[in-house]
Design a protein around this motif. Structure first.
Motif, short mmCIF file in Angstrom:
data_model
loop_
_atom_site.label_atom_id
_atom_site.label_comp_id
_atom_site.label_asym_id
_atom_site.label_seq_id
_atom_site.Cartn_x
_atom_site.Cartn_y
_atom_site.Cartn_z
N VAL A 179 -9.96 -5.49 7.28
CA VAL A 179 -9.37 -4.48 6.67
C VAL A 179 -8.13 -5.08 6.08
CG1 VAL A 179 -7.49 -2.42 7.68
CG2 VAL A 179 -9.98 -2.33 8.24
N PHE A 180 -7.75 -3.90 5.06
CA PHE A 180 -6.15 -4.89 4.56
C PHE A 180 -5.08 -4.79 5.55
CE2 PHE A 180 -2.15 -3.85 2.41
CZ PHE A 180 -2.33 -4.32 1.83
N GLU A 181 -4.71 -5.96 4.81
CA GLU A 181 -3.70 -6.55 5.64
C GLU A 181 -2.16 -6.73 4.52
OE1 GLU A 181 -3.17 -7.62 9.15
OE2 GLU A 181 -4.96 -7.10 9.24
N PRO A 182 -1.14 -5.76 5.34
CA PRO A 182 0.56 -6.13 4.91
C PRO A 182 0.90 -7.32 4.13
CG PRO A 182 0.24 -3.98 5.78
CD PRO A 182 -0.71 -5.08 6.85
N VAL A 183 0.76 -7.61 2.70
CA VAL A 183 1.56 -9.00 2.66
C VAL A 183 2.93 -8.50 3.19
CG1 VAL A 183 2.47 -10.61 0.76
CG2 VAL A 183 -0.19 -8.86 1.03
N ALA A 184 3.64 -10.07 3.65
CA ALA A 184 5.23 -10.24 4.24
C ALA A 184 5.90 -10.89 3.19
CB ALA A 184 5.00 -11.35 5.60
N GLY A 185 6.73 -10.07 3.08
CA GLY A 185 7.68 -10.76 2.57
C GLY A 185 7.86 -9.13 1.52
N LYS A 186 6.98 -8.32 1.17
CA LYS A 186 6.35 -7.18 -0.03
C LYS A 186 7.05 -6.27 0.86
CE LYS A 186 5.09 -9.98 -3.35
NZ LYS A 186 5.88 -9.67 -4.84
N SER A 187 7.67 -4.68 0.03
CA SER A 187 8.09 -3.82 0.10
C SER A 187 7.32 -3.01 1.05
CB SER A 187 9.13 -3.17 -0.73
OG SER A 187 7.74 -2.83 -1.53
N ASP A 188 7.13 -1.29 1.28
CA ASP A 188 5.97 -1.04 2.56
C ASP A 188 5.22 -0.43 1.06
OD1 ASP A 188 6.26 -1.12 4.67
OD2 ASP A 188 8.19 0.76 5.00
N GLU A 189 6.35 0.05 -0.39
CA GLU A 189 5.59 0.96 -1.59
C GLU A 189 4.85 -0.12 -2.16
OE1 GLU A 189 8.04 3.54 -4.59
OE2 GLU A 189 8.17 1.73 -4.88
N TRP A 190 5.47 -2.14 -2.51
CA TRP A 190 3.95 -2.33 -2.92
C TRP A 190 3.13 -2.24 -2.43
CZ3 TRP A 190 1.75 -7.14 -1.48
CH2 TRP A 190 1.32 -7.60 -2.91
N ASN A 191 3.28 -2.58 -1.05
CA ASN A 191 2.00 -2.53 -0.27
C ASN A 191 1.37 -1.69 -0.31
OD1 ASN A 191 1.76 -5.63 1.15
ND2 ASN A 191 3.72 -4.51 2.38
N ARG A 192 1.60 -0.44 -0.16
CA ARG A 192 1.16 0.86 -0.45
C ARG A 192 0.05 0.79 -1.61
NH1 ARG A 192 -2.02 4.99 1.70
NH2 ARG A 192 -2.36 6.81 0.49
N GLY A 193 0.55 0.34 -2.23
CA GLY A 193 0.41 0.65 -3.81
C GLY A 193 -1.13 -0.79 -4.04
N ALA A 194 -0.92 -2.04 -3.10
CA ALA A 194 -1.89 -2.89 -3.16
C ALA A 194 -2.74 -2.09 -2.43
CB ALA A 194 -1.12 -4.39 -2.69
N TYR A 195 -2.71 -1.65 -1.20
CA TYR A 195 -3.78 -1.03 -0.01
C TYR A 195 -4.77 0.25 -1.39
CZ TYR A 195 -5.65 2.12 3.11
OH TYR A 195 -6.77 2.75 3.99
N LEU A 196 -4.09 1.18 -2.05
CA LEU A 196 -4.94 1.16 -3.22
C LEU A 196 -5.35 1.19 -3.92
CD1 LEU A 196 -1.96 4.30 -2.63
CD2 LEU A 196 -4.14 4.93 -2.06
N ALA A 197 -4.99 -0.21 -4.63
CA ALA A 197 -5.22 -0.30 -5.75
C ALA A 197 -6.42 -1.44 -5.27
CB ALA A 197 -4.86 -1.51 -6.24
N GLU A 198 -6.14 -2.85 -3.85
CA GLU A 198 -7.52 -2.76 -4.05
C GLU A 198 -8.96 -2.84 -3.14
OE1 GLU A 198 -5.30 -6.34 -2.55
OE2 GLU A 198 -3.80 -7.22 -3.79
N GLY A 199 -8.29 -1.99 -1.78
CA GLY A 199 -9.37 -0.79 -1.18
C GLY A 199 -9.76 0.62 -2.12
N LEU A 200 -9.62 1.32 -1.60
CA LEU A 200 -9.94 2.75 -1.84
C LEU A 200 -9.99 2.41 -3.44
CD1 LEU A 200 -11.41 5.05 -0.39
CD2 LEU A 200 -9.39 6.09 -0.73
N GLY A 201 -9.20 3.12 -4.01
CA GLY A 201 -8.90 2.96 -5.77
C GLY A 201 -9.97 1.67 -6.40
N HIS A 202 -10.63 0.94 -5.94
CA HIS A 202 -11.03 -0.89 -6.11
C HIS A 202 -10.95 -0.92 -7.94
CE1 HIS A 202 -13.69 3.13 -6.25
NE2 HIS A 202 -14.74 2.67 -7.27
N CYS A 203 -9.90 -0.73 -8.14
CA CYS A 203 -9.77 -1.14 -9.54
C CYS A 203 -10.21 -2.60 -9.79
CB CYS A 203 -7.99 -1.33 -9.78
SG CYS A 203 -6.88 0.10 -9.47
N GLY A 204 -10.28 -3.45 -9.20
CA GLY A 204 -10.62 -5.14 -9.80
C GLY A 204 -12.63 -4.78 -9.60
N ALA A 205 -13.07 -3.86 -9.59
CA ALA A 205 -14.52 -3.28 -9.46
C ALA A 205 -14.50 -3.65 -11.76
CB ALA A 205 -15.26 -2.23 -9.00
N CYS A 206 -13.93 -2.79 -11.63
CA CYS A 206 -14.17 -2.94 -13.45
C CYS A 206 -12.46 -3.86 -14.23
CB CYS A 206 -13.13 -1.27 -13.78
SG CYS A 206 -14.90 0.59 -12.94
#
Length: 433
Positions: A179-206
Motif C-alpha cells: 500500500v502507498f506510504e506517504p513521503v516524509a517531508g511532503k505536504s498532505d496535498e502532495w501525498n494525496r496527489g502521489a497516492y492518486l497518480a501512482e495508485g488508482l490513477g496508474h498514470c505511469g501505466a501510460c
C-alpha cells in the motif's frame, strides 16, 4: 560421468520447477452469495464511484458499444491482445460471487478469485497501493452496478505466454506489493496527489516506457511512452512542452480537458479527463496538479513562461501574409482560421500550435492523429471541437502541414519520413474494429 551430470541437471531442473510451482500456486477463495445492492451504504457507493472514475475503470472494462463494466475491451500489446474482464456483479460471468477479500486480492496481488494469476495489462502493480478504505468503497460501487451476463473473450497471447502460472516469474522480477506510504517531508496535498497518480490513477501505466517483458522501465517513471497509437508525453522535466506545466495549467487541463498554454486532451486522455477524473472533487484534482508540477520541476521554469508565450503568439499569423509557400497556403485554408491568436495571450478555445507538444515531440504521431481524427465535442474543451480531416486531406497534405508547422513554429530538427507515418496511422485507424 556424463550420465551422472545429465541426471544431476535433470534433477536440478525438476526441483527448480517444483519450487516455482509452489511459489506460483494460489488457492481459490470460496464464492459467496451475491450481496444485495441495498446492503452497501449509499455514501460508500458514492465514494467508490468517484474512485472508479479516478481509476478510469469504465474505459478499460467497457467494450465499444458494450454495457458499462461488462468487459470485452481489447488491450493490444506487443505479445497479443488481452480482453478486459466483466466486473459487473453478474454471478456467473462477472464478480457477483467474489467476496471483498477476493476483490482485494485481485487489486493488491494480481490474482483472481479462482487463484489464477492476472495478466499485468490489469495494472495491479499500481492498484496494490490502494488502501483498505478505498478498496471497500470500490467494491461497494461495483457490486451495486447492474449485473450483465457477458462471457470472457479469449485472449490472443501465444503459447507459452498464455500460461497464467508463468506470471509468477514476471511478478518476481517486476512486482512489488504494498500500500502507498506517504513521503516524509511532503505536504498532505502532495501525498494525496502521489497516492492518486501512482495508485488508482496508474498514470505511469501510460506515461512510462516498457521493457521487453512489458514492465515499466526502472528509472524511467513518467518519461513518456506510446499507448493506443498515441504518444503519452513525459510528465517529468523531460517534457518537450515549450511552456512549463504549472500547477494552474495542470489543474485546468485535468479539470476541463483544456489548457490555454498547452492545448486540449485527445485520444485516451480524453477518457481519463471526462469519463474518469470528472468524478473527483476539485481538491483531488488540485492534489494531482501539485504532485505532477513537483515531479516535472515546473517551478524552475516558470520564469520563462512569458517569453515563450510571446514567441509562440508572434508566429500565430504565419500563413496569412501572402507567403510564397504552398504549404503556408494549405495551412491557412485548412487550419489557420481556428488556430490564430492575436495575443497577447492565446485562448484555450483556439489552441496555439507553437505551444502544443504535438509539434515538439520527437516524432509527429500525435499531430497526425489529431489532424486525421479531430477532437469531438466531448473530448477536449467542453463544447469546442475540431473536425477530422481524414477525408478532406491526403497523406501528402497532412505530411506537408506537419513539416510546415514543425519548421515555422519550433526551432527543432525537422521530422523525417512523415508521409509514410501518416499512411501507417491512417491504415491503423481503418483496421480498428
Amino acid at each position: 560421468m556424463l550420465k551422472q551430470s545429465l541426471i544431476g541437471l535433470a534433477g536440478a531442473f525438476v526441483l527448480g520447477l517444483l519450487i516455482f510451482v509452489a511459489l506460483a500456486w494460489r488457492s481459490s477463495i470460496a464464492p459467496i452469495e451475491p450481496p444485495a445492492a441495498a446492503s452497501f451504504p449509499p455514501d460508500l457507493v458514492a465514494k467508490g464511484e468517484a474512485l472508479a472514475g479516478a481509476g478510469n475503470c469504465a474505459s478499460c472494462h467497457t467494450a465499444k458499444d458494450g454495457q458499462p463494466f461488462a468487459g470485452g475491451y481489447g488491450l493490444v500489446t506487443s505479445f497479443g491482445t488481452v480482453y478486459s474482464s466483466n466486473i459487473t456483479p453478474d454471478p456467473e460471468t462477472g464478480i457477483g460471487r467474489w467476496s471483498e477479500a477476493a476483490f482485494a486480492r485481485a487489486l493488491h496481488d494480481g490474482v483472481a478469485r479462482s487463484g489464477k494469476h492476472l495478466f499485468p495489462t490489469f495494472p495491479y502493480d499500481h492498484f496494490t497501493k490502494i488502501d483498505s478504505d478505498d478498496m471497500k468503497a470500490l467494491y461497494a460501487f461495483l457490486m451495486t452496478r447492474t449485473p450483465v451476463r457477458s462471457e470472457a473473450k479469449p485472449n490472443t497471447l501465444p503459447f507459452p505466454l498464455n500460461i497464467r502460472m508463468l506470471q509468477e516469474g514476471w511478478k518476481i522480477l517486476f512486482f512489488r506489493k504494498g500500500v502507498f506510504e506517504p513521503v516524509a517531508g511532503k505536504s498532505d496535498e502532495w501525498n494525496r496527489g502521489a497516492y492518486l497518480a501512482e495508485g488508482l490513477g496508474h498514470c505511469g501505466a501510460c506515461h512510462t516506457p516498457r521493457n521487453g517483458l512489458g514492465a515499466e522501465k526502472k528509472g524511467k517513471t513518467y518519461a513518456g511512452a506510446t499507448i493506443d497509437g498515441w504518444i503519452a508525453p513525459a510528465l517529468t522535466d523531460a517534457s518537450t512542452s515549450p511552456v512549463a506545466w504549472s500547477e494552474a495549467e495542470l489543474f485546468a487541463y485535468l479539470r476541463s480537458g483544456a489548457s490555454a498554454l498547452h492545448g486540449t486532451a485527445a485520444g485516451s486522455m480524453s477518457d481519463v479527463v471526462h469519463d474518469g477524473l470528472s468524478k473527483l472533487p476539485d481538491a483531488d484534482i488540485k492534489a494531482l496538479a501539485v504532485y505532477l508540477a513537483d515531479i516535472n520541476g515546473s517551478s524552475a521554469k516558470l520564469a520563462g513562461t512569458d517569453a515563450a508565450v510571446q514567441k509562440a503568439v508572434a508566429t500565430s499569423g504565419l500563413g496569412f501574409t501572402n507567403e510564397p509557400d504552398p504549404d503556408a497556403r494549405l495551412y491557412a485554408s485548412a487550419c489557420g482560421s481556428c488556430h490564430y491568436n492575436s495575443g497577447p495571450q492565446p485562448l484555450a478555445a483556439r489552441p496555439e500550435l507553437a505551444l502544443n507538444s504535438a509539434l515538439t515531440l520527437p516524432e509527429p504521431t500525435n499531430f497526425i492523429q489529431v489532424v486525421l481524427k479531430g477532437v469531438g465535442l466531448g473530448e477536449g474543451m467542453p463544447n469546442v471541437m475540431m473536425p477530422g480531416f481524414a477525408q478532406a486531406l491526403s497523406d501528402d497534405d497532412v505530411a506537408r502541414l506537419a513539416v510546415y508547422l514543425r519548421r515555422t513554429r519550433t526551432d527543432l530538427p525537422p521530422w523525417t519520413d512523415v508521409e509514410s507515418k501518416v499512411a501507417a496511422i491512417r491504415a491503423q485507424a481503418s483496421a480498428a474494429p
